[in-house]
Motif scaffolding. Structure first.
Motif, PDB file in Angstrom:
ATOM      1  N   THR A 377      74.744 -53.060 -51.737  1.00  9.82           N
ATOM      2  CA  THR A 377      75.034 -54.487 -51.870  1.00  9.82           C
ATOM      3  C   THR A 377      75.623 -54.964 -50.554  1.00  9.82           C
ATOM      4  N   VAL A 378      75.246 -56.155 -50.157  1.00 10.39           N
ATOM      5  CA  VAL A 378      75.669 -56.701 -48.870  1.00 10.39           C
ATOM      6  C   VAL A 378      76.189 -58.114 -49.093  1.00 10.39           C
ATOM      7  N   ARG A 379      77.342 -58.399 -48.519  1.00 11.55           N
ATOM      8  CA  ARG A 379      77.866 -59.762 -48.580  1.00 11.55           C
ATOM      9  C   ARG A 379      78.536 -60.097 -47.257  1.00 11.55           C
ATOM     10  N   PRO A 380      78.522 -61.362 -46.874  1.00 14.11           N
ATOM     11  CA  PRO A 380      79.230 -61.749 -45.646  1.00 14.11           C
ATOM     12  C   PRO A 380      80.735 -61.706 -45.861  1.00 14.11           C
ATOM     13  N   ALA A 381      81.444 -61.266 -44.849  1.00 13.14           N
ATOM     14  CA  ALA A 381      82.909 -61.257 -44.911  1.00 13.14           C
ATOM     15  C   ALA A 381      83.445 -62.624 -44.504  1.00 13.14           C
ATOM     16  N   ILE A 382      84.445 -63.092 -45.204  1.00 16.77           N
ATOM     17  CA  ILE A 382      85.107 -64.338 -44.799  1.00 16.77           C
ATOM     18  C   ILE A 382      85.866 -64.108 -43.495  1.00 16.77           C
ATOM     19  N   ASP A 383      86.563 -62.999 -43.423  1.00 12.14           N
ATOM     20  CA  ASP A 383      87.274 -62.575 -42.213  1.00 12.14           C
ATOM     21  C   ASP A 383      87.211 -61.053 -42.196  1.00 12.14           C
ATOM     22  N   ALA A 384      86.270 -60.495 -41.409  1.00 16.80           N
ATOM     23  CA  ALA A 384      86.008 -59.056 -41.449  1.00 16.80           C
ATOM     24  C   ALA A 384      87.247 -58.242 -41.101  1.00 16.80           C
ATOM     25  N   VAL A 385      88.021 -58.700 -40.136  1.00 20.52           N
ATOM     26  CA  VAL A 385      89.216 -57.961 -39.722  1.00 20.52           C
ATOM     27  C   VAL A 385      90.221 -57.884 -40.863  1.00 20.52           C
ATOM     28  N   ARG A 386      90.505 -59.009 -41.492  1.00 17.87           N
ATOM     29  CA  ARG A 386      91.500 -59.020 -42.566  1.00 17.87           C
ATOM     30  C   ARG A 386      90.996 -58.303 -43.815  1.00 17.87           C
ATOM     31  N   GLU A 387      89.711 -58.410 -44.095  1.00 20.15           N
ATOM     32  CA  GLU A 387      89.175 -57.694 -45.255  1.00 20.15           C
ATOM     33  C   GLU A 387      89.217 -56.186 -45.025  1.00 20.15           C
ATOM     34  N   ALA A 388      88.920 -55.759 -43.807  1.00 14.46           N
ATOM     35  CA  ALA A 388      89.006 -54.328 -43.496  1.00 14.46           C
ATOM     36  C   ALA A 388      90.446 -53.839 -43.635  1.00 14.46           C
ATOM     37  N   ALA A 389      91.395 -54.614 -43.127  1.00 15.09           N
ATOM     38  CA  ALA A 389      92.806 -54.233 -43.231  1.00 15.09           C
ATOM     39  C   ALA A 389      93.244 -54.143 -44.686  1.00 15.09           C
ATOM     40  N   SER A 548      81.326 -40.290 -49.331  1.00 14.97           N
ATOM     41  CA  SER A 548      82.224 -41.000 -50.239  1.00 14.97           C
ATOM     42  C   SER A 548      82.931 -42.169 -49.566  1.00 14.97           C
ATOM     43  N   LEU A 549      82.366 -42.687 -48.484  1.00 18.64           N
ATOM     44  CA  LEU A 549      82.918 -43.907 -47.903  1.00 18.64           C
ATOM     45  C   LEU A 549      83.013 -44.987 -48.975  1.00 18.64           C
ATOM     46  N   ASP A 550      84.128 -45.711 -48.988  1.00 22.03           N
ATOM     47  CA  ASP A 550      84.290 -46.772 -49.980  1.00 22.03           C
ATOM     48  C   ASP A 550      83.576 -48.052 -49.580  1.00 22.03           C
ATOM     49  N   ALA A 551      83.478 -48.309 -48.288  1.00 17.51           N
ATOM     50  CA  ALA A 551      82.814 -49.523 -47.814  1.00 17.51           C
ATOM     51  C   ALA A 551      82.486 -49.359 -46.343  1.00 17.51           C
ATOM     52  N   LEU A 552      81.547 -50.165 -45.893  1.00  9.22           N
ATOM     53  CA  LEU A 552      81.155 -50.203 -44.488  1.00  9.22           C
ATOM     54  C   LEU A 552      81.286 -51.640 -44.003  1.00  9.22           C
ATOM     55  N   ILE A 553      82.105 -51.845 -42.975  1.00  3.20           N
ATOM     56  CA  ILE A 553      82.197 -53.154 -42.329  1.00  3.20           C
ATOM     57  C   ILE A 553      81.214 -53.128 -41.166  1.00  3.20           C
ATOM     58  N   LEU A 554      80.109 -53.812 -41.346  1.00  2.00           N
ATOM     59  CA  LEU A 554      79.014 -53.807 -40.385  1.00  2.00           C
ATOM     60  C   LEU A 554      79.023 -55.154 -39.677  1.00  2.00           C
ATOM     61  N   GLU A 555      79.730 -55.197 -38.536  1.00  8.04           N
ATOM     62  CA  GLU A 555      80.017 -56.463 -37.852  1.00  8.04           C
ATOM     63  C   GLU A 555      80.706 -57.415 -38.834  1.00  8.04           C
ATOM     64  N   LEU A 557      79.593 -58.175 -41.965  1.00  9.98           N
ATOM     65  CA  LEU A 557      79.108 -57.936 -43.321  1.00  9.98           C
ATOM     66  C   LEU A 557      79.914 -56.818 -43.970  1.00  9.98           C
ATOM     67  N   VAL A 558      80.057 -56.895 -45.284  1.00 14.14           N
ATOM     68  CA  VAL A 558      80.671 -55.826 -46.064  1.00 14.14           C
ATOM     69  C   VAL A 558      79.562 -55.178 -46.886  1.00 14.14           C
ATOM     70  N   VAL A 559      79.344 -53.880 -46.660  1.00 13.24           N
ATOM     71  CA  VAL A 559      78.270 -53.152 -47.323  1.00 13.24           C
ATOM     72  C   VAL A 559      78.885 -52.078 -48.212  1.00 13.24           C
ATOM     73  N   THR A 560      78.434 -52.013 -49.462  1.00 12.04           N
ATOM     74  CA  THR A 560      78.883 -50.978 -50.395  1.00 12.04           C
ATOM     75  C   THR A 560      77.675 -50.406 -51.123  1.00 12.04           C
ATOM     76  N   ARG A 561      77.872 -49.250 -51.757  1.00 15.69           N
ATOM     77  CA  ARG A 561      76.805 -48.680 -52.581  1.00 15.69           C
ATOM     78  C   ARG A 561      76.660 -49.507 -53.854  1.00 15.69           C
ATOM     79  N   SER A 562      75.436 -49.707 -54.286  1.00 13.50           N
ATOM     80  CA  SER A 562      75.198 -50.425 -55.536  1.00 13.50           C
ATOM     81  C   SER A 562      75.200 -49.443 -56.700  1.00 13.50           C
ATOM     82  N   ALA A 563      75.042 -49.967 -57.901  1.00 11.15           N
ATOM     83  CA  ALA A 563      74.970 -49.110 -59.086  1.00 11.15           C
ATOM     84  C   ALA A 563      73.627 -48.406 -59.193  1.00 11.15           C
ATOM     85  N   THR A 564      72.652 -48.842 -58.405  1.00  9.19           N
ATOM     86  CA  THR A 564      71.316 -48.253 -58.456  1.00  9.19           C
ATOM     87  C   THR A 564      71.307 -46.890 -57.778  1.00  9.19           C
TER      88      THR A 564
END
Length: 652
Positions: A377-389, A548-555, A557-564
């Motif tokens: 699943t991919v979604r845009p971050a509102i503020d990638a730095v703060r979301e990563a923190a 087992s990464l919980d999330a990937l901050i890709l520039e 974008l916030v990328v996570t594994r989906s349920a699929t």
């Protein structure tokens, strides 16, 4: 006319025609491009693109990526520097030709011209310069230091042509050789020999350094003094047979690669590390006294021993110490380019930046994400730095991907795995669940300049802590609260992040400090133990899906594994260095790693999985578990049916 200079390290052969050349020949392939004024515009290792660790293949992918990134055509390159002298290269090739009558006889110069012509690069014969290996290391390191003052430049590695350690005096923009140890007196080869004794292989020396603090060196001190005596004039005099016999007499237990470590192994690692520190310091002190210099620039593979570097820093021998972030042979490509240009002095007063690789745009990232839907699943971050923190403060382990990739073996905030440094358990979480490596391996703390002084004892010579090059003590009052990044001996390989050199990573550390009260994050390279550091967005998403990464901050974008989890839309593709083979005697299918020439690597697979590979058919439920394990181990890649990822090829 423009005068872009290309620097090269790596072998002169294409990947599929290395003819049994040992892995220790021409390793750490890389490409460097200098601007006409001498500025370093591009530097990257071939392994990032081929996905083969410490590859010896000619760096065609790195050269191509560099020209594409810089918008250069092949005609813009009109001078080339190569990181070994010509006589040594031809001698190494003759070792192959002697045993292989089927290999066409070509000189190193002819082979390099052939490889360049395949990239449409044509340079005059006089503009292709083969460079003394240790001179290339020295030029790169002196350039990175930015010093104009007299300095001692020491290059120490396993072996570079005829030498294993060389000392230069840098004065008035020139390098004068003032000392050398020949190949048979090598500190680096002694350490490599000990690495093999511990069940590791060539290139794993850094693991021995990490194991050493768990042992007591006194158990093997006398043995090493007896079988590997040293002095500043004659270097190491290793008696390999006495070494082996001495280990057996000590009760040595031979260890296979996957076996656990006993205390005797830890004690031996501690003794070897202490031996290196003691004798390397003695040698460097000798040359310091000879040259009467107060500055040291240190390079070569041994200069990646950050524990040794910490000892040098606090030895009182020098007022200033500089260690290049690419001290291994990849960095020698930079020195070769500088020597070919004729001036290794930096044209810029700014500190050397390691962020010299490819930067990927929105189109690249979206294409990578599409290649793995619906698994992510991919979604845009509102503020990638703060979301990563916020994720880190919530004890999540994340991938952090931004900007240009780093040059050198360290992740310095652009291709990093990050975690909260406070819980000691995070060391095990990252080691086992994500990196797939030994639990004793330490992680680096990344902090701000203010945090550096607060949490760590940075006393000693003046140096740059930007590159994770030095192990220093963690202040006692913070060793428990920085449990995931404090090694068993109370030290850490610290990185201090400058706001000007890496503003986004610096902002992330600040944002985490606002949430946690601690201006430190755990930082390690974004990869597992079966692959080099990630380069592309595809590489980063692949790691997310196989760890087992919980999330990937890709520039942004916030990328996570989906349920699929169903892989029915995907098929299997083989990396460029893996072949599928049916063996009649065993009547079994195998995957073969053709890049591992010194160490035979193979993996038996099921007939059903072999059928998916050979037919490029959909991955069925019956082979999903095997496919995921092979993918995690990087024997295969998983791609959408009808698509192909960069750096892979179909089964043969």
């Amino acid at each position: 006319m423009s005068r872009y200079v290309l620097g090269l390290s790596g072998g002169p052969f294409r990947g599929h025609e290395t003819y049994g050349m040992p892995d220790i020949y021409f390793h750490d392939a890389s490409a460097v491009i200098l601007a006409p004024d001498g500025e370093v515009l591009w530097a990257a290792e071939e392994e990032r693109y081929s996905r083969i660790k410490k590859t010896t293949w000619f760096p065609a992918n790195a050269v191509t990526a560099g020209m594409r990134t810089l918008g250069l055509s092949a005609s813009d390159i009109d001078a080339v520097g190569y990181y070994f002298d010509e006589r040594f290269c031809d001698h190494s090739l003759n070792d192959i030709y002697f045993w292989r009558s089927d290999v066409p006889r070509r000189t190193a110069r002819e082979l390099i011209h052939e490889r360049l012509s395949e990239l449409s690069i044509a340079v005059a014969d006089a503009d292709l310069q083969f460079v003394d290996h240790h001179s290339a290391h020295a030029a790169a390191t002196q350039h990175g230091s930015g010093w104009s003052e007299d300095s001692l430049v020491v290059v120490m590695d396993g072996g570079g042509g005829r030498d294993s350690t060389t000392a230069f005096l840098q004065r008035d923009g020139s390098l004068r050789r003032v000392g050398r140890l020949p190949l048979e007196k090598s500190f680096g080869m002694m350490y490599a020999y000990a690495t093999h004794a511990l069940g590791y292989r060539w290139g794993d020396e850094y693991k021995v350094m990490g194991l050493a603090p768990y042992g007591d060196p006194t158990r093997f001190t006398r043995l090493l003094e007896r079988v590997a005596p040293t002095d500043p004039i004659n270097g190491v005099r290793l008696n390999a047979e006495a070494f082996r016999h001495g280990l057996v007499e000590s009760g040595w237990k031979l260890r296979a690669a996957e076996d656990p470590f006993d205390q005797i192994h830890k004690d031996f690692a501690a003794a070897v590390q202490l031996w290196l520190e003691t004798n390397a310091l003695r040698l460097i002190r000798h040359w310091r006294d000879e040259t009467r210099t107060t500055r040291l620039a240190f390079s070569g593979g041994v200069a990646h021993n950050s524990t040794l570097n910490g000892r040098i820093l606090n030895s009182g021998l020098f007022d200033a110490v500089y260690v290049h972030p690419a001290s291994h042979d990849a960095g020698a490509a930079l020195g070769a380019a500088l020597i070919r240009r004729g001036d290794f002095r930096s044209p810029s007063p700014r500190p050397f930046s390691p962020y010299l690789g490819t930067e990927y745009d929105v189109v690249d990232i979206e294409r990578a994400a599409e290649a793995f839907r619906p698994l992510i699943t991919v979604r845009p971050a509102i503020d990638a730095v703060r979301e990563a923190a916020a994720l880190l403060a919530d004890d999540k382990i994340i991938g952090w991907f931004q900007g240009r990739s780093e040059f050198g073996p360290r992740a310095l905030g652009n291709r990093s795995i990050l975690a909260d440094p406070r819980p000691a358990v995070n060391r095990d979480r990252v080691n086992f669940a994500i990196k797939s490596r030994e639990g004793f391996r330490p992680f680096a703390p990344a902090t701000t300049p203010e945090g550096g002084d607060k949490y760590f004892d940075l006393g000693g010579a003046d140096t740059s802590f930007a590159y994770m090059s030095h192990v220093v003590p963690v202040r006692p009052e913070f060793r428990t609260s920085l449990g995931a990044t404090t090694h068993v001996d109370g030290t850490a390989r610290v990185q201090i992040v400058d706001a000007q050199q890496n503003p986004r990573f610096h902002a992330l550390i600040d944002a985490f400090a606002q949430l946690s009260g601690v201006s430190v994050v755990l930082n390690t390279s974004m990869n597992n133990s079966h692959e080099p550091m990630v380069e592309t967005p595809v590489d980063a998403i692949r790691l997310l899906l196989t760890s087992s990464l919980d999330a990937l901050i890709l520039e942004d974008l916030v990328v996570t594994r989906s349920a699929t989890t169903d892989l029915a839309d995907f098929t299997i593709e083989l990396p460029v260095h893996v072949r599928l083979e049916w063996r009649l005697p065993e009547r079994q299918w195998f995957l073969l790693d053709i890049a591992a020439r010194t160490y035979h690597r193979q993996r038996r697979i099921s007939p059903a999985t072999a059928a998916v590979i050979s037919e490029r058919s959909a991955i069925t439920t019956s082979v999903t578990d095997e496919t995921r394990e092979l993918w995690r181990l990087r024997w295969i890649d998983v791609v959408k049916i009808g698509a192909a990822t960069e750096g892979t090829t179909s089964a043969r």
